[in-house]
Design a protein around this motif. Sequence first.
Motif, short mmCIF file in Angstrom:
data_model
loop_
_atom_site.label_atom_id
_atom_site.label_comp_id
_atom_site.label_asym_id
_atom_site.label_seq_id
_atom_site.Cartn_x
_atom_site.Cartn_y
_atom_site.Cartn_z
N ASN A 214 -71.58 33.40 -61.16
CA ASN A 214 -72.36 34.39 -61.90
C ASN A 214 -72.95 33.83 -63.20
OD1 ASN A 214 -73.16 37.12 -61.45
ND2 ASN A 214 -71.96 37.75 -63.24
N GLN A 215 -72.78 32.51 -63.43
CA GLN A 215 -73.31 31.84 -64.62
C GLN A 215 -72.94 32.58 -65.91
OE1 GLN A 215 -77.60 31.30 -63.55
NE2 GLN A 215 -77.09 29.13 -63.57
N PRO A 216 -71.67 32.51 -66.29
CA PRO A 216 -71.22 33.21 -67.50
C PRO A 216 -71.88 32.67 -68.75
CG PRO A 216 -69.52 31.70 -66.70
CD PRO A 216 -70.58 31.75 -65.64
N HIS A 217 -72.12 33.58 -69.71
CA HIS A 217 -72.75 33.22 -70.98
C HIS A 217 -71.74 33.40 -72.12
CE1 HIS A 217 -76.21 33.96 -68.43
NE2 HIS A 217 -77.05 33.55 -69.37
N ASP A 218 -71.85 32.55 -73.13
CA ASP A 218 -71.04 32.75 -74.33
C ASP A 218 -71.40 34.08 -74.98
OD1 ASP A 218 -69.31 30.63 -74.34
OD2 ASP A 218 -70.53 29.37 -75.66
N PHE A 219 -70.40 34.73 -75.59
CA PHE A 219 -70.61 36.06 -76.16
C PHE A 219 -71.48 36.02 -77.41
CE2 PHE A 219 -65.84 36.34 -75.07
CZ PHE A 219 -66.10 36.35 -73.71
N ASP A 220 -71.40 34.92 -78.16
CA ASP A 220 -72.04 34.92 -79.48
C ASP A 220 -73.53 34.56 -79.44
OD1 ASP A 220 -71.52 32.31 -78.75
OD2 ASP A 220 -70.97 31.64 -80.77
N ASN A 221 -73.91 33.63 -78.51
CA ASN A 221 -75.31 33.20 -78.53
C ASN A 221 -75.95 33.14 -77.15
OD1 ASN A 221 -74.18 30.95 -77.39
ND2 ASN A 221 -74.55 29.59 -79.15
N GLY A 222 -75.23 33.52 -76.13
CA GLY A 222 -75.81 33.58 -74.78
C GLY A 222 -75.93 32.24 -74.07
N THR A 223 -75.34 31.18 -74.62
CA THR A 223 -75.38 29.88 -73.95
C THR A 223 -74.68 29.95 -72.60
OG1 THR A 223 -75.38 28.72 -76.06
CG2 THR A 223 -74.70 27.46 -74.12
N VAL A 224 -75.32 29.41 -71.55
CA VAL A 224 -74.68 29.38 -70.24
C VAL A 224 -73.54 28.37 -70.28
CG1 VAL A 224 -74.99 28.89 -67.79
CG2 VAL A 224 -76.80 30.05 -69.06
N VAL A 225 -72.37 28.78 -69.80
CA VAL A 225 -71.18 27.93 -69.83
C VAL A 225 -71.21 26.98 -68.63
CG1 VAL A 225 -68.66 27.88 -69.86
CG2 VAL A 225 -69.90 29.78 -70.95
N LYS A 238 -65.92 23.75 -70.78
CA LYS A 238 -65.43 25.07 -70.40
C LYS A 238 -63.95 25.23 -70.71
CE LYS A 238 -63.59 25.59 -66.65
NZ LYS A 238 -62.17 25.52 -66.20
N GLU A 239 -63.56 26.42 -71.19
CA GLU A 239 -62.15 26.75 -71.34
C GLU A 239 -61.91 28.14 -70.77
OE1 GLU A 239 -60.70 26.18 -75.32
OE2 GLU A 239 -60.65 24.00 -75.06
N ARG A 271 -65.99 25.60 -77.98
CA ARG A 271 -66.46 25.98 -79.32
C ARG A 271 -66.21 27.45 -79.61
NH1 ARG A 271 -70.35 29.00 -80.57
NH2 ARG A 271 -71.09 29.08 -78.41
N LEU A 272 -66.60 28.32 -78.66
CA LEU A 272 -66.43 29.76 -78.86
C LEU A 272 -64.95 30.13 -78.83
CD1 LEU A 272 -67.58 32.58 -79.20
CD2 LEU A 272 -67.89 32.70 -76.71
N ASN A 273 -64.21 29.51 -77.96
CA ASN A 273 -62.78 29.81 -77.87
C ASN A 273 -62.08 29.52 -79.19
OD1 ASN A 273 -60.72 30.89 -76.30
ND2 ASN A 273 -60.09 28.91 -75.48
N GLU A 274 -62.45 28.40 -79.83
CA GLU A 274 -61.85 28.05 -81.12
C GLU A 274 -62.31 29.02 -82.21
OE1 GLU A 274 -62.94 23.99 -81.63
OE2 GLU A 274 -61.28 23.24 -80.40
N SER A 275 -63.55 29.49 -82.09
CA SER A 275 -64.07 30.45 -83.08
C SER A 275 -63.32 31.78 -83.00
CB SER A 275 -65.57 30.66 -82.86
OG SER A 275 -66.05 31.71 -83.66
N ILE A 276 -63.04 32.21 -81.77
CA ILE A 276 -62.33 33.48 -81.57
C ILE A 276 -60.88 33.36 -82.01
CG2 ILE A 276 -61.46 35.07 -79.80
CD1 ILE A 276 -64.05 34.53 -78.25
N SER A 277 -60.28 32.20 -81.73
CA SER A 277 -58.88 31.94 -82.05
C SER A 277 -58.01 33.06 -81.45
CB SER A 277 -58.71 31.84 -83.57
OG SER A 277 -57.38 31.48 -83.89
N ASN A 278 -57.23 33.74 -82.27
CA ASN A 278 -56.39 34.83 -81.73
C ASN A 278 -56.82 36.18 -82.29
OD1 ASN A 278 -55.50 34.43 -84.34
ND2 ASN A 278 -53.32 34.74 -83.86
#
Length: 332
Positions: A214-225, A238-239, A271-278
């Motif tokens: 389904n070509q997932p996109h990052d939540f913050d900027n829409g980059t295809v993962v 990818k994480e 990158r996004l996973n680290e930004s979200i953290s917990n």
Amino acid sequence: DEVVDIFERINQGGKRLSLFDLVHASVWSEDFDLREEIAQFNDETPIRAFGTLGEEVFTQSLALNIKGDCTKLVQLKLTNEECKAVWNKTKESLRIAIDYVKTTFGAQNLAILPYPALLPVIQYYIYKDGHKCIQPQHTQMISDWFWTVTFSTRYSSSTLTRMKEDADWILRILNGENEPRIFAIALNVEHLKRIRMNNASVIKNGILCLMAQNQPHDFDNGTVVSIDNTNASRANSKENHHFFPFSLHDEFGLTVSDINNVLNFAFITRRLNESISNDKPSIYLSRYEQSNPSIVHHMESHFINATAFSAAKQNDFTTFIEERGKTILTKI
């Protein structure tokens, strides 16, 4: 077949012999060592990126290509001359089959391919057809077969017999018989809610393939993962992201089992996973909603509909899982 099973059980002196060991010994010659040939194939850069194929994938493929069957007895009847004659074509057919499951079914790596046994059957189509691709008139039939084999868990028992039946079907459609091959699926949302990411599961892998497809996109900027982790920067690799953070499961009133539900995972970049953290979903989703006007659309690429998105913003795990499960089940 009985002799092979008995031999595998009783041979405890030193190395435990497998079916492959017996086939390897049967087809070995000074100019053709199947074990070495497989090692060389698995050492190819694109194959390493996808994942090391098990030896059984090769013996099953060879048996199908040579004999039209891949039961244990048939594999043991393979000869050196037969294997050498078809080896190069079999290797290329497997390469094309790997590319096909990656691009068509989202199986970007072997770890999420529902069954490795799917590869020998798909390569059998390539081998017999000779066009180095799935013909347009067969793509929907192959797709229906792949997904219903997966979500019916068809290959979880009597695998080799069922592979032979499916290979026979491959021959029929190549001979012009327009014969769909679809298996019954008995799934509901409650079933999906019981699947854990830390447990082996064909259904789990099927869901992960759908997520990747389904070509997932990052939540913050829409980059295809990029699911296959071929990016130059590790930040873009990818994480697997816990939508509701694992470290906060007690605060959400959830067990470790609850938080590891496959429906609580999404593919995002490192990158996004680290930004979200917990951070809680209510915090990070509100933050990204302000900066990304297309966030609702990007959430849909993760099978998160508007109701699930709203529930996540309220830290409502139960509604989020229920709604996401419904969306994925509809896709299935």
